[in-house]
Motif scaffolding. Structure first.
Motif, PDB file in Angstrom:
ATOM      1  N   LYS A   8      -9.527   1.832   0.109  1.00 44.66           N
ATOM      2  CA  LYS A   8      -8.912   3.150  -0.019  1.00 44.66           C
ATOM      3  C   LYS A   8      -7.586   2.996  -0.743  1.00 44.66           C
ATOM      4  O   LYS A   8      -7.038   1.907  -0.855  1.00 44.66           O
ATOM      5  CB  LYS A   8      -8.666   3.786   1.351  1.00 44.66           C
ATOM      6  N   ALA A   9      -7.083   4.129  -1.212  1.00 43.85           N
ATOM      7  CA  ALA A   9      -5.756   4.088  -1.819  1.00 43.85           C
ATOM      8  C   ALA A   9      -4.719   3.730  -0.775  1.00 43.85           C
ATOM      9  O   ALA A   9      -3.659   3.221  -1.072  1.00 43.85           O
ATOM     10  CB  ALA A   9      -5.426   5.443  -2.450  1.00 43.85           C
ATOM     11  N   GLY A  10      -5.078   3.986   0.497  1.00 40.33           N
ATOM     12  CA  GLY A  10      -4.208   3.566   1.590  1.00 40.33           C
ATOM     13  C   GLY A  10      -2.930   4.363   1.650  1.00 40.33           C
ATOM     14  O   GLY A  10      -2.774   5.414   1.009  1.00 40.33           O
ATOM     15  N   ALA A  41      -4.594  -6.804  -3.323  1.00 40.69           N
ATOM     16  CA  ALA A  41      -4.046  -6.442  -4.629  1.00 40.69           C
ATOM     17  C   ALA A  41      -4.719  -5.211  -5.221  1.00 40.69           C
ATOM     18  O   ALA A  41      -4.170  -4.559  -6.103  1.00 40.69           O
ATOM     19  CB  ALA A  41      -4.178  -7.626  -5.591  1.00 40.69           C
ATOM     20  N   LYS A  42      -5.938  -4.864  -4.742  1.00 37.82           N
ATOM     21  CA  LYS A  42      -6.650  -3.702  -5.271  1.00 37.82           C
ATOM     22  C   LYS A  42      -7.485  -3.077  -4.170  1.00 37.82           C
ATOM     23  O   LYS A  42      -7.749  -3.696  -3.136  1.00 37.82           O
ATOM     24  CB  LYS A  42      -7.541  -4.111  -6.448  1.00 37.82           C
ATOM     25  N   ALA A  43      -7.903  -1.849  -4.421  1.00 34.63           N
ATOM     26  CA  ALA A  43      -8.740  -1.134  -3.448  1.00 34.63           C
ATOM     27  C   ALA A  43     -10.176  -1.620  -3.581  1.00 34.63           C
ATOM     28  O   ALA A  43     -10.775  -1.547  -4.657  1.00 34.63           O
ATOM     29  CB  ALA A  43      -8.658   0.370  -3.696  1.00 34.63           C
ATOM     30  N   GLU A  44     -10.728  -2.142  -2.498  1.00 35.78           N
ATOM     31  CA  GLU A  44     -12.106  -2.606  -2.504  1.00 35.78           C
ATOM     32  C   GLU A  44     -12.612  -2.654  -1.070  1.00 35.78           C
ATOM     33  O   GLU A  44     -11.867  -2.371  -0.130  1.00 35.78           O
ATOM     34  CB  GLU A  44     -12.212  -3.994  -3.146  1.00 35.78           C
ATOM     35  N   THR A  45     -13.880  -3.010  -0.918  1.00 37.23           N
ATOM     36  CA  THR A  45     -14.476  -3.144   0.395  1.00 37.23           C
ATOM     37  C   THR A  45     -14.483  -4.606   0.810  1.00 37.23           C
ATOM     38  O   THR A  45     -14.868  -5.470   0.021  1.00 37.23           O
ATOM     39  CB  THR A  45     -15.918  -2.601   0.397  1.00 37.23           C
ATOM     40  N   VAL A  46     -14.038  -4.869   2.027  1.00 39.41           N
ATOM     41  CA  VAL A  46     -14.040  -6.243   2.537  1.00 39.41           C
ATOM     42  C   VAL A  46     -14.832  -6.288   3.840  1.00 39.41           C
ATOM     43  O   VAL A  46     -15.039  -5.264   4.495  1.00 39.41           O
ATOM     44  CB  VAL A  46     -12.603  -6.771   2.759  1.00 39.41           C
ATOM     45  N   TYR A  47     -15.245  -7.489   4.213  1.00 40.30           N
ATOM     46  CA  TYR A  47     -16.084  -7.691   5.380  1.00 40.30           C
ATOM     47  C   TYR A  47     -15.483  -8.771   6.266  1.00 40.30           C
ATOM     48  O   TYR A  47     -14.756  -9.643   5.798  1.00 40.30           O
ATOM     49  CB  TYR A  47     -17.494  -8.122   4.960  1.00 40.30           C
ATOM     50  N   PHE A  48     -15.783  -8.693   7.554  1.00 34.81           N
ATOM     51  CA  PHE A  48     -15.423  -9.774   8.465  1.00 34.81           C
ATOM     52  C   PHE A  48     -16.442  -9.834   9.586  1.00 34.81           C
ATOM     53  O   PHE A  48     -17.066  -8.828   9.935  1.00 34.81           O
ATOM     54  CB  PHE A  48     -14.011  -9.588   9.029  1.00 34.81           C
TER      55      PHE A  48
END
Length: 204
Positions: free
Chosen positions: A185-187, A142-149
């Motif tokens: 990113k804005a993607g 829903a928003k630009a952020e940093t995610v981890y896996f």
């Protein structure tokens, strides 16, 4: 057991894995660089990872994965506009859906955040001459952020389609930290919006 019993067990296994039963089980398979195997699948040549005990194994054993699901998705092409696939994995559905989209002169956007799996996706798109897909190595939210896996060992048996994204790393530094990060990113939203403006229609 009789031959009919074996055939019945094969059909039950196909149904359990959401596979169709109207195709012979034999197909061309070629060993390439580890961990990959090249297989002539239902929708074209596919690079499969035998270590993936769901998608990879299904592609090697049956030449397809979740074919009934793919057929269901193809029935959603009733509204005009760009097609977006979030979580494309190695492209088992992407290739067939992209061909259908091309017949309707649609552009398709495929997202796969795992770098290793994303490379496999791009290879399968190239192997099948798919030119109407723009693939992006990003997660969607829903928003630009940093995610981890947590990065799996793609050479060891695992379910590589079952990797989850998290807002914070599971391993916070130190030895053995195997978390991967995808920066927000804005993607490709501007590209998708441009496609929508160009066609004057909503995306599927």
């Amino acid at each position: 057991m009789t031959r009919d019993t074996f055939l019945l067990q094969d059909q039950k296994e196909l149904q359990h894995m959401n596979l169709s039963t109207d195709r012979p089980l034999k197909r061309q398979i070629m060993q390439v660089a580890e961990p990959y195997t090249l297989v002539q699948a239902r929708h074209g040549w596919m690079l499969a990872n035998p270590s993936d005990f769901y998608i990879g194994k299904a592609m090697l054993e049956y030449g397809e994965y979740a074919e009934i699901e793919g057929q269901f998705l193809s029935q959603l092409f009733v509204r005009p506009g760009a097609v977006v696939e979030v979580g494309a994995n190695v492209g088992t559905h992407t290739v067939a859906l992209a061909r259908q989209a091309a017949q309707q002169r649609r552009e398709m956007f495929a997202f796969e955040p795992q770098p290793f799996i994303f490379q496999n996706l791009c290879a399968n798109l190239a192997l099948n001459g798919i030119t109407n897909v723009r693939a992006w190595p990003w997660a969607c939210g829903a928003k630009a952020e940093t995610v981890y896996f947590s990065s799996p060992d793609y050479n060891a048996p695992g379910n590589f389609g079952g990797v989850s994204m998290h807002a914070s790393p599971a391993n916070r530094g130190g030895p053995g930290n195997s978390d991967s990060r995808i920066s927000g990113k804005a993607g490709p939203e501007p590209a998708i919006m441009a496609a929508r403006k160009g066609s004057g229609n909503d995306e599927t």
